[in-house]
Scaffold this active site. Sequence first.
Site, PDB file in Angstrom:
ATOM      1  N   CYS A  27     -21.551 -46.599 -16.303  1.00 38.01           N
ATOM      2  CA  CYS A  27     -21.778 -45.201 -16.033  1.00 38.01           C
ATOM      3  C   CYS A  27     -21.840 -44.388 -17.320  1.00 38.01           C
ATOM      4  O   CYS A  27     -20.900 -44.402 -18.120  1.00 38.01           O
ATOM      5  CB  CYS A  27     -20.629 -44.702 -15.163  1.00 38.01           C
ATOM      6  SG  CYS A  27     -20.728 -42.950 -14.888  1.00 38.01           S
ATOM      7  N   CYS A  36     -13.397 -42.198 -12.679  1.00 36.43           N
ATOM      8  CA  CYS A  36     -13.168 -43.637 -12.524  1.00 36.43           C
ATOM      9  C   CYS A  36     -12.302 -44.121 -13.686  1.00 36.43           C
ATOM     10  O   CYS A  36     -12.811 -44.460 -14.746  1.00 36.43           O
ATOM     11  CB  CYS A  36     -14.491 -44.391 -12.523  1.00 36.43           C
ATOM     12  SG  CYS A  36     -15.518 -43.981 -11.118  1.00 36.43           S
ATOM     13  N   CYS A 109     -24.106 -40.867  -9.310  1.00 39.22           N
ATOM     14  CA  CYS A 109     -22.763 -41.379  -9.601  1.00 39.22           C
ATOM     15  C   CYS A 109     -22.648 -42.757  -8.970  1.00 39.22           C
ATOM     16  O   CYS A 109     -23.077 -42.966  -7.836  1.00 39.22           O
ATOM     17  CB  CYS A 109     -21.740 -40.423  -8.999  1.00 39.22           C
ATOM     18  SG  CYS A 109     -20.107 -41.142  -8.797  1.00 39.22           S
ATOM     19  N   TYR A 262       1.486 -38.237  11.166  1.00 41.76           N
ATOM     20  CA  TYR A 262       0.539 -37.823  10.129  1.00 41.76           C
ATOM     21  C   TYR A 262      -0.848 -38.345  10.561  1.00 41.76           C
ATOM     22  O   TYR A 262      -1.533 -39.021   9.799  1.00 41.76           O
ATOM     23  CB  TYR A 262       0.904 -38.390   8.762  1.00 41.76           C
ATOM     24  CG  TYR A 262       2.348 -38.185   8.345  1.00 41.76           C
ATOM     25  CD1 TYR A 262       2.720 -37.024   7.649  1.00 41.76           C
ATOM     26  CD2 TYR A 262       3.332 -39.125   8.621  1.00 41.76           C
ATOM     27  CE1 TYR A 262       4.044 -36.829   7.248  1.00 41.76           C
ATOM     28  CE2 TYR A 262       4.648 -38.934   8.232  1.00 41.76           C
ATOM     29  CZ  TYR A 262       4.998 -37.794   7.540  1.00 41.76           C
ATOM     30  OH  TYR A 262       6.296 -37.610   7.152  1.00 41.76           O
ATOM     31  N   CYS A 358      -1.033 -44.168   0.494  1.00 43.27           N
ATOM     32  CA  CYS A 358      -2.017 -44.117  -0.595  1.00 43.27           C
ATOM     33  C   CYS A 358      -1.293 -43.976  -1.937  1.00 43.27           C
ATOM     34  O   CYS A 358      -1.923 -43.698  -2.946  1.00 43.27           O
ATOM     35  CB  CYS A 358      -3.002 -42.974  -0.371  1.00 43.27           C
ATOM     36  SG  CYS A 358      -2.205 -41.390  -0.142  1.00 43.27           S
TER      37      CYS A 358
HETATM   38  N1  SAH Z   1      -3.966 -41.144   9.537  1.00 41.08           N
HETATM   39  C1  SAH Z   1      -5.025 -40.228   9.261  1.00 41.08           C
HETATM   40  C2  SAH Z   1      -4.684 -39.132   8.243  1.00 41.08           C
HETATM   41  C3  SAH Z   1      -3.947 -39.539   7.000  1.00 41.08           C
HETATM   42  S1  SAH Z   1      -3.919 -38.332   5.720  1.00 41.08           S
HETATM   43  C4  SAH Z   1      -6.286 -40.968   8.844  1.00 41.08           C
HETATM   44  O1  SAH Z   1      -6.253 -42.136   8.481  1.00 41.08           O
HETATM   45  O2  SAH Z   1      -7.363 -40.357   8.884  1.00 41.08           O
HETATM   46  C5  SAH Z   1      -2.333 -37.621   5.903  1.00 41.08           C
HETATM   47  C6  SAH Z   1      -2.268 -36.555   6.990  1.00 41.08           C
HETATM   48  O3  SAH Z   1      -0.932 -36.030   7.002  1.00 41.08           O
HETATM   49  C7  SAH Z   1      -3.178 -35.343   6.772  1.00 41.08           C
HETATM   50  O4  SAH Z   1      -3.979 -35.187   7.914  1.00 41.08           O
HETATM   51  C8  SAH Z   1      -2.203 -34.157   6.598  1.00 41.08           C
HETATM   52  O5  SAH Z   1      -2.690 -32.956   7.176  1.00 41.08           O
HETATM   53  C9  SAH Z   1      -0.992 -34.652   7.356  1.00 41.08           C
HETATM   54  N2  SAH Z   1       0.289 -34.047   6.967  1.00 41.08           N
HETATM   55  C10 SAH Z   1       0.695 -33.653   5.736  1.00 41.08           C
HETATM   56  N3  SAH Z   1       1.965 -33.206   5.795  1.00 41.08           N
HETATM   57  C11 SAH Z   1       2.386 -33.317   7.081  1.00 41.08           C
HETATM   58  C12 SAH Z   1       3.599 -33.010   7.762  1.00 41.08           C
HETATM   59  N4  SAH Z   1       4.636 -32.520   7.110  1.00 41.08           N
HETATM   60  N5  SAH Z   1       3.658 -33.255   9.079  1.00 41.08           N
HETATM   61  C13 SAH Z   1       2.597 -33.782   9.757  1.00 41.08           C
HETATM   62  N6  SAH Z   1       1.421 -34.083   9.157  1.00 41.08           N
HETATM   63  C14 SAH Z   1       1.311 -33.844   7.845  1.00 41.08           C
END
Ligand code: SAH
Length: 403
Positions: A27, A36, A109, A262, A358
Amino acid sequence: MYNHGKNPFLNNQEAKKVERVGKGNGCPHYKKCGGCHLQNMTYSEQLRYKQVNVIKLLGRFCRINEIIGMENPLHYRCKVQAAFGKDKSGIISGVYQSSTHKIVPIDLCMIEDEKADEIIVTVRKLLKSFKLKPFDENNMTGFLRHVLIRKGFYTGQIMVVLVTGTSIFPSSRSFINALVGRHPEITTIVQNVNNKFTSLVLGDKTVTLYGEGYIEDTILDCTFRISPRSFYQINPVMTTKLYSKAIEYMELTGSETAIDAYCGTGTIGILASAKAGKVIGVELNGDAVYDAKFNAKRNNIENIEFYTADASDFMVEMAKLGQRADVVIMDPPRAGSDQRFMSSVVTLSPEKIVYVSCNPETLARDLSYFVKNAYHVRRIQPVDMFPHTNHVEVCCCLVKAKT
Ligand code: SAH
């Protein structure tokens, strides 16, 4: 370890290209862009590097499975964002140099979807012919701030979001016709107005100019709606692998109550629901929950409920009410979870916890808590969701320790 020279999915030329991307060969923007981090390594070296890192951080909990790498780790980003501005050469589009607001002009990219990059170049050319100006952050004048493109990998649907500094869009009809004329694969175009002094890309107001205002994509057997704002994993090929692993680790037999904490737009819970008795999703972002409910209906799923709440508050309440859950799947943001959430999970005492992370550093902290509180880490699977960057996704399975 991964050997791209023998990868059955790539022809020799492609395999060579993948290996050559590293070592500074791939790149031309590598140094300025900074996106990256690992481009000084070949892809095989990157995978080894990530594997070793995960072993260092998580190896004390259990044996680490070999990282799942990408067969073709190029142009995988299905969400692409470009900032617009001006330099001596005229209108430019690209990414902000890391930790600055200086735009590095980029037309192609290596990790972004190629069609998305082509569309961004077309938008830039059209700006000139329509005499529209890029937005100037210093004096808050001009028109186009950003272009955001989202593509459904499996459906091929494409959404273009034009983020503008003003709500007035001169000759919008002709502009849209010209853009769709050049890229008939675009299925929807949306204008988002962001007239604030902010580093956030999207503003509050969104107007659909063409098509439905959202796109759909499929993961495994289900179809999901993606709106300009919804969270949706950016690497669909690896998302399928990650979610399959998470669902495999849940070991559902059809009768379990599972909590998807989440949950974002409900993707994991919806995919797991066919194998569970009941799924309860909890998520802080109300827009995501709106999409999650829509997605459940869209896929004719009736054994799932979604709640807009802080996951920790929700779990504390569930624990207080003496509710039960057999499996908890949690996918928190980079900061990880907190003690209130985790202690309530321990009180609910599910047989299994599947943790998708992550950030292996916060994962290590949270796993320590669970291990001190009667759980045993059984499996850890790293997945390379973000090739060429130093990020790595990890899916792990914990089971209640036998007393
Ligand atoms: N499992 C989903 C989203 C993961 S990202 C997928 O794979 O698509 C993490 C998520 O946690 C986001 O949507 C964010 O809005 C949420 N989040 C962040 N803090 C939080 C909290 N205190 N309580 C509930 N959800 C939360």
